[in-house]
Structure formats: structure tokens, C-alpha cells
Design a protein around this motif. Structure first.
Motif, PDB file in Angstrom:
ATOM      1  N   ASP A 191       0.504  -1.179   0.024  1.00 45.48           N
ATOM      2  CA  ASP A 191      -0.007  -0.157  -0.140  1.00 45.48           C
ATOM      3  C   ASP A 191       0.860   1.300   0.175  1.00 45.48           C
ATOM      4  O   ASP A 191       0.526   2.187  -0.768  1.00 45.48           O
ATOM      5  CB  ASP A 191      -0.998  -0.059   1.068  1.00 45.48           C
ATOM      6  CG  ASP A 191      -1.993  -0.975   1.158  1.00 45.48           C
ATOM      7  OD1 ASP A 191      -2.227  -1.559  -0.029  1.00 45.48           O
ATOM      8  OD2 ASP A 191      -2.844  -1.004   1.969  1.00 45.48           O
ATOM      9  N   THR A 192       1.785   1.384   0.866  1.00 42.83           N
ATOM     10  CA  THR A 192       2.519   2.327   1.119  1.00 42.83           C
ATOM     11  C   THR A 192       4.220   2.297   0.876  1.00 42.83           C
ATOM     12  O   THR A 192       4.383   1.190   1.385  1.00 42.83           O
ATOM     13  CB  THR A 192       2.229   3.325   2.476  1.00 42.83           C
ATOM     14  OG1 THR A 192       2.241   2.350   3.529  1.00 42.83           O
ATOM     15  CG2 THR A 192       0.779   4.000   2.205  1.00 42.83           C
ATOM     16  N   VAL A 193       5.279   3.251   0.689  1.00 40.68           N
ATOM     17  CA  VAL A 193       6.340   2.971   0.658  1.00 40.68           C
ATOM     18  C   VAL A 193       7.052   2.332   1.864  1.00 40.68           C
ATOM     19  O   VAL A 193       6.507   2.740   2.885  1.00 40.68           O
ATOM     20  CB  VAL A 193       7.196   4.512   0.280  1.00 40.68           C
ATOM     21  CG1 VAL A 193       8.675   4.202   0.231  1.00 40.68           C
ATOM     22  CG2 VAL A 193       6.367   5.004  -0.953  1.00 40.68           C
ATOM     23  N   CYS A 194       7.940   1.593   1.555  1.00 39.57           N
ATOM     24  CA  CYS A 194       8.621   0.739   2.863  1.00 39.57           C
ATOM     25  C   CYS A 194       9.955   0.725   2.668  1.00 39.57           C
ATOM     26  O   CYS A 194      10.303   0.042   1.592  1.00 39.57           O
ATOM     27  CB  CYS A 194       7.702  -0.395   3.105  1.00 39.57           C
ATOM     28  SG  CYS A 194       8.412  -1.544   4.291  1.00 39.57           S
ATOM     29  N   THR A 195      10.783   0.905   3.541  1.00 38.65           N
ATOM     30  CA  THR A 195      12.377   0.730   3.629  1.00 38.65           C
ATOM     31  C   THR A 195      12.542  -0.749   3.026  1.00 38.65           C
ATOM     32  O   THR A 195      12.086  -1.636   3.665  1.00 38.65           O
ATOM     33  CB  THR A 195      12.940   0.729   4.767  1.00 38.65           C
ATOM     34  OG1 THR A 195      12.506   1.935   5.391  1.00 38.65           O
ATOM     35  CG2 THR A 195      14.637   0.964   4.635  1.00 38.65           C
ATOM     36  N   GLY A 196      13.358  -0.946   1.813  1.00 41.68           N
ATOM     37  CA  GLY A 196      13.846  -2.444   1.531  1.00 41.68           C
ATOM     38  C   GLY A 196      12.943  -2.887   0.599  1.00 41.68           C
ATOM     39  O   GLY A 196      13.229  -3.859  -0.218  1.00 41.68           O
TER      40      GLY A 196
END
Ligand SMILES: Cc1cc2nc3c(=O)[nH]c(=O)nc-3n(C[C@H](O)[C@H](O)[C@H](O)COP(=O)(O)OP(=O)(O)OC[C@H]3O[C@@H](n4cnc5c(N)ncnc54)[C@H](O)[C@@H]3O)c2cc1C
Ligand code: FES
Length: 291
Positions: A191-196
């Protein structure tokens, strides 16, 4: 193909002729899929009934935990796997919490298979796009296995798999192995930006709209939460998919699972008998809103 009405000939549940009687099954293995979903691999205790058990992709079973209740789940293992039946359970209330508290080796009740299934024979020769949100991948899983085992019969397979976060993907082990194969194209989105995370970001319907699959000779099969199904169907409509080329599964609260109690009906259709798999054409013909 559609219907699979329960009768003495086709009921597997106990072969007693009594569809209310559960079979006793043992929890062989528990897999933690996500923070709130576990998969159970069940083995029917009676050896003959276990060997005779057959089911089709999309069919469901009722799992009972003694002293707590009984609820409906899709059988999501491959129909060619004779070692166990896999179910994936999201914690929702009383019975699903009791299922999450089970340990390997414990006994449950199982009434299965129930309901109809995806008309995979009628889909031969077509391109198939699967759209699965969260645990919505569960009903698609046995169908994907079947189509991969029979890949020459289908022109092209694509899976758009969506989850809130990377941790929320069910069946990560399948997605990883399908990504390595050349037999199915996999698009994963969160759904939304996430590290990695280096794959797609965006809600499933939005990603589908950007992907823009051609409706030409293509069947779309959409499973997931009602809100995701609603917006995905709108996108498919804008992409000019015809209503008889779209399939989905419905979740209604069930009790008997065999068309007797009237708990699951939508108009004249019973989700437990006529479903859970419906084409959009069938759904549009129902008198009552289905979502
Ligand atoms: C055809 C079908 C296939 C399903 N497949 C799966 C599956 O593969 N995996 C999975 O995790 N769940 C699946 N479900 C949903 C599952 O049956 C319910 O989550 C379960 O019955 C809840 O039982 P409970 O006793 O824990 O909840 P309860 O204590 O009875 O209720 C807790 C909450 O869950 C809601 N709820 C209960 N039953 C349903 C339902 N049928 N649909 C939507 N909300 C419900 C209630 O309204 C309440 O808010 C399926 C349902 C159907 C009808
Ligand atoms: S669950 Fe009883 S009629 Fe469908």
C-alpha cells in the motif's frame, strides 16, 4: 461444472450420508504466514476417507474447534497433494482465535469439500490474470497450482498480489518460487512506501489500472476484501473486461454449509451451494446487492 450440489454421491465429509457430521482431522503442521494469519495442514484421521478425498480449486471446508465453534475456510493446497489439506486462517473472532491457539497434533472437526469451484476447464485457451489481496490469495492458490501443472492449456498466467506491508503477504514461499519460474508473471504491490521494498507501491486497483491488461481473450479472477474487490471490478469495467470474463468469490456468514439453514443466501442463490465462486455476470443478475 458449476453447482457441485451436496448429495450422497459427492459428499466427502464422512461418507456417512450425513453432511452435518464432521470428520476428525489432525493438525499436522502450523505455518505462521503473517502476524495475524496461520496456515494449518490437516490430515483426515480415517485412512480410507483421506485417500478417497477429492476436491476442486475454490471449494471450502468447515473447521470446528471443539467447544468453540465452526467456520468456513478455503482449501488452499494443491488438489494433487494427497498428503494434507491446507487452510489459512485470519484471526477474526471466537473460532479463528481458537484455531490460532491450536498446536500441532491436536484434533479438529472438518466438513469438506463444500461449495462450487472455479470453472477452470471453461477457462482453457485463455489468458488468466489473478488479482489477490491479502488472504484473498488463498482461493487463488489451488487454481494457480492447477493451471501451472496444466500450463499448456492456458495462454498466459499473471498474478497481481497485494498486501498492506511486505510482512502481510500470505504464501511468501509460493510467491518466491513463482517469481523464479517463467510460467507465471508476478507483480507484487504494497500500500505505501517501505524501506527495502523494491517492487510496486500502490493499492491493488490502482496498480492494475496502470498495468492495463488487455481484455482480449483474458479472464480476470479477483479475490480479497470486499472494498478491494469493489474498486478492482470498477477498474476492470474501465478496461472493458466483459462481465462473463470476471470471476470472484463471495464471503457470507455460513452455518450449515449445505443449503438448509438459509444463512448465506443472496436472493435465490446460496453462497454455500451456488458459490462461493461467481462470475460477475451471475452477481449482476442477483436481485440483492452483494457487497
Ligand atoms: C466461503 C468463505 C470462505 C472463507 N475463507 C476464508 C479463509 O480461507 N480464511 C479466512 O481466514 N477466513 C475465511 N472466511 C471467513 C471466515 O469464515 C470468518 O472469518 C470466520 O467464520 C470467523 O469466525 P470467528 O468465530 O472467529 O468469528 P466470530 O466471532 O463469529 O466473528 C468475529 C468477526 O468476524 C466477522 N465474520 C464472521 N464470519 C464472517 C464471514 N463469513 N465473513 C466475513 N466476516 C465474518 C463477524 O461479523 C465479526 O465481526 C471465509 C468465509 C466464507 C463464507
Ligand atoms: S450456510 Fe446454511 S444455507 Fe448456506
Amino acid at each position: 461444472m458449476k453447482g457441485n450440489k451436496i448429495n450422497k454421491e459427492n459428499i466427502n465429509s464422512g461418507n456417512t450420508g450425513n453432511p452435518y457430521l464432521p470428520e476428525i482431522a489432525t493438525v499436522k503442521k502450523i505455518i505462521k504466514e503473517t502476524p495475524n494469519i496461520v496456515s494449518l495442514q490437516l490430515v483426515i484421521d480415517d485412512e480410507k476417507k483421506r485417500k478417497d478425498f477429492i476436491y476442486e480449486p475454490g471449494q471450502v471446508g468447515q473447521i470446528s474447534v471443539f467447544g468453540f465453534g465452526e467456520s468456513t475456510f478455503v482449501i488452499n493446497s494443491s488438489t494433487s497433494n494427497k498428503d494434507f489439506l491446507q487452510f489459512s486462517i485470519m484471526k477474526a473472532g471466537v473460532n479463528t482465535t481458537a484455531i490460532h491457539n491450536l498446536s500441532e497434533g491436536e484434533k479438529v472437526g472438518l466438513r469438506a469439500p463444500l461449495g462450487n469451484w472455479f470453472p477452470y476447464k471453461e477457462m482453457e485457451g485463455k489468458k488468466i490474470i489473478f488479482v489477490g489481496g491479502g488472504i484473498g490469495l488463498a482461493p487463488l492458490r489451488p487454481l494457480i497450482f492447477y493451471m501451472l501443472e496444466n500450463k499448456d492449456k492456458y495462454e498466459k498466467l499473471t498474478l497481481l498480489s497485494a498486501a498492506k506491508t511486505p510482512d502481510d503477504f500470505c504464501f511468501k514461499y509460493d510467491i518466491e518460487s513463482w517469481e523464479k519460474s517463467k510460467d507465471i508473471d508476478i507483480i507484487s504491490t504494497i500500500d505505501t512506501v517501505c524501506t527495502g521494498w523494491d517492487k510496486e507501491v500502490g493499492l491493488c486497483p490502482n496498480v492494475l489500472e496502470v498495468l492495463k491488461p488487455s481484455p482480449e481473450n483474458t479472464i480476470a479472477i479477483v479475490c480479497g476484501p470486499p472494498i478491494m474487490i469493489k474498486y478492482t471490478l470498477e477498474v476492470l469495467d474501465r478496461l472493458e473486461f466483459k462481465e462473463d470474463m470476471i470471476y470472484t468469490t463471495l464471503e457470507r456468514r455460513m452455518k450449515c454449509g449445505v443449503g438448509k439453514c438459509g444463512r448465506c443466501n443472496i436472493g435465490e442463490k446460496f453462497v454455500c451451494l451456488d458459490g462461493p465462486v461467481f462470475s460477475l455476470k451471475e452477481l449482476n443478475s442477483l436481485s440483492e446487492a452483494f457487497m
